[in-house]
Design an enzyme around this catalytic site. Structure first.
Site, PDB file in Angstrom:
ATOM      1  CE  LYS A 101       1.653  30.945  45.058  1.00 61.16           C
ATOM      2  NZ  LYS A 101       1.484  31.440  46.435  1.00 61.16           N
ATOM      3  CB  SER A 108       5.347  34.420  45.534  1.00 61.70           C
ATOM      4  OG  SER A 108       6.187  34.242  46.656  1.00 61.70           O
TER       5      SER A 108
END
Ligand code: ARG
Length: 447
Positions: free
Chosen positions: A272, A266
């Site tokens: 992430k 991300s």
């Protein structure tokens, strides 16, 4: 209107098939004496030159000439005057139908090869990490334990049915429409069977397969729909697999780690790892379904025979082909680089409730009717809940109060190995059965 009506921007990719069709047609014209052997030779040579230019990227496509057929014919006429005879007893209507059938026969083989690659990747993962047990799900609720290999092999079945479907589409494409003309054939003494043979439109015994109704030949788009259907179904299958992988790779499941090369981080949240390839695969499936809908809608209200609407039949077909091929390549890479996470799987599959059905079977083996056994086990599960105790740790005396047929050994069922070993029937997740299935796939996919 020129920009609106041109198709060369998307049908130029039919050039190799168009050239093959024209060479066969010229050969037929010479065979029946409508052109001389010399003219045939000149046309063939010219077509080879044009084909080489196109392959080398040197060809100048001209939108003013509308489509691939006119572009090639025009270029050919410039270098070879005999080309003025090439379109004898032919229309672009039967020409484009022929080009597309040749395209489908080729394209089905391409998709089949990509499907086999996906199958090999799935089999590889199943052979590497497949012995790990996970919960199998119904209603996305943990249901019964299975080996990862058993779950993956479900997709081997799906993709194998897809391969059969593409073989069928290729077979349905294997009829030569050339000679149907615009819609009513030709007054000239053409030999349709000769052309069909030249182009490889033959049955298993080498006999020519020519379409049997000239009007149907130029109006029919069934194979387009069938091809798009086969692609849409492949998409539906890889979308389901993608969804399983997305779930499995989430922290909530943690069963699998997807390869970094097919994921992104991300831009905002440093922790992430997003399952991009799988999400895009789900998205591509929507596109494949859309293309099928486009083709059905395009043809549903058309009067016989050819209508210009049909020019719009190619973009959805080519898009379905391109996206299916690319999706399958990405899927194969994603699967091949995935690693099963045994600890998380072991934790998830440790819940003894997954073997509640085996306890019901235990009672059945002791003469209790299944409906009653199901009810009894329900009561045992409820007791475990109220006592806040794992199912297999309930005291035997309390369990026996629910049903006397629950003997001293009632808890033997809560053993994953036992549960698996008792499921060795064909198609079941027992270890020997799974091994047998994987061996079958290994043999089938060896090439
Ligand atoms: N470009 C046309 C198509 O793709 C070829 C057939 C044109 N036929 C015609 N009668 N205008 O459908």
């Amino acid at each position: 209107m020129m920009a609106f009506s041109e198709s060369v921007s998307f049908d130029s990719r039919l050039a190799p098939f168009d050239i093959a069709g024209s060479k066969a047609h010229a050969a037929m014209l010479a065979h029946v004496g409508l052109i001389t052997a010399k003219e045939r030779k000149a046309i063939h040579k010219g077509l080879d030159t044009v084909g080489a230019d196109i392959a080398a990227g040197k060809f100048k496509w001209d939108a003013a000439l509308e489509d691939v057929h006119m572009n090639i014919e025009q270029a050919l006429t410039k270098i070879e005057p005999a080309a003025a005879k090439l379109h004898t007893a032919r229309s672009r209507n039967d020409q484009v139908a022929t080009d597309m059938r040749l395209f489908f026969k080729w394209a089905c083989g391409e998709v089949d090869a990509r499907l086999a690659e996906v199958q090999r990747a799935l089999l590889g993962l199943a052979e590497r990490d497949g012995h790990v047990m996970i919960p199998g799900y119904t209603h996305l609720q943990r249901a019964q334990p299975v080996q990862v290999a058993h779950h993956l092999a479900a997709y081997l079945e799906m993709f194998d049915r897809d391969r059969t479907r593409f073989a069928d589409v290729a077979d349905h494409a294997n009829w030569c429409p050339l000679g149907a003309g615009a819609l009513a054939g030709s007054t000239l003494p053409i030999d349709r069977e000769f052309t069909a043979k030249e182009l490889g439109f033959v049955d298993a015994r080498g006999r020519p397969r020519v379409t049997q109704n000239s009007m149907d030949s130029v109006a029919d788009r069934d194979v387009f729909v069938e091809f798009a259907t086969a692609c849409a179904l492949v998409g539906t299958h890889f979308s389901r697999l993608a969804e399983d992988l997305i779930l499995w790779s989430s922290s909530e499941f943690g069963y699998i780690s997807l390869p970094d090369t097919f994921c992104t981080g991300s831009s905002l949240m440093p922790q992430k790892k997003n399952p991009d390839s799988c999400e895009l695969l789900r998205g591509k499936a929507a596109r494949l379904l859309g293309n099928l809908t486009t083709l059905l809608t395009l043809t549903k209200g058309l009067p016989l025979t050819y209508n210009r609407d049909l020019q719009e039949d190619k973009p959805p077909v080519f898009d379905s082909f391109d996206q299916t091929v690319m999706s399958l390549q990405v899927l194969a890479g994603t699967v091949a680089g995935s690693v099963i996470q045994p600890e998380a799987c072991a934790k998830a599959v440790a819940d003894p409730a997954l073997l509640a059905t085996d306890l019901a079977d235990y009672l059945v083996e002791r003469g209790v009717p299944f409906r009653e056994a199901h009810h009894v086990v329900g009561a045992v599960v409820k007791l475990a809940e109220t006592e806040a105790t794992p199912l297999d740790k309930l005291p035997t005396d309390k369990v026996q109060k629910i049903h006397p047929k629950l003997g001293e050994d009632w808890a033997v069922v809560f053993d994953l190995k036992r549960a698996a070993a008792r499921r060795e029937g064909t198609g079941m997740p027992g270890p020997r059965q799974v091994k047998k299935q994987l061996a079958r796939w290994r043999k089938r996919l060896a090439s």
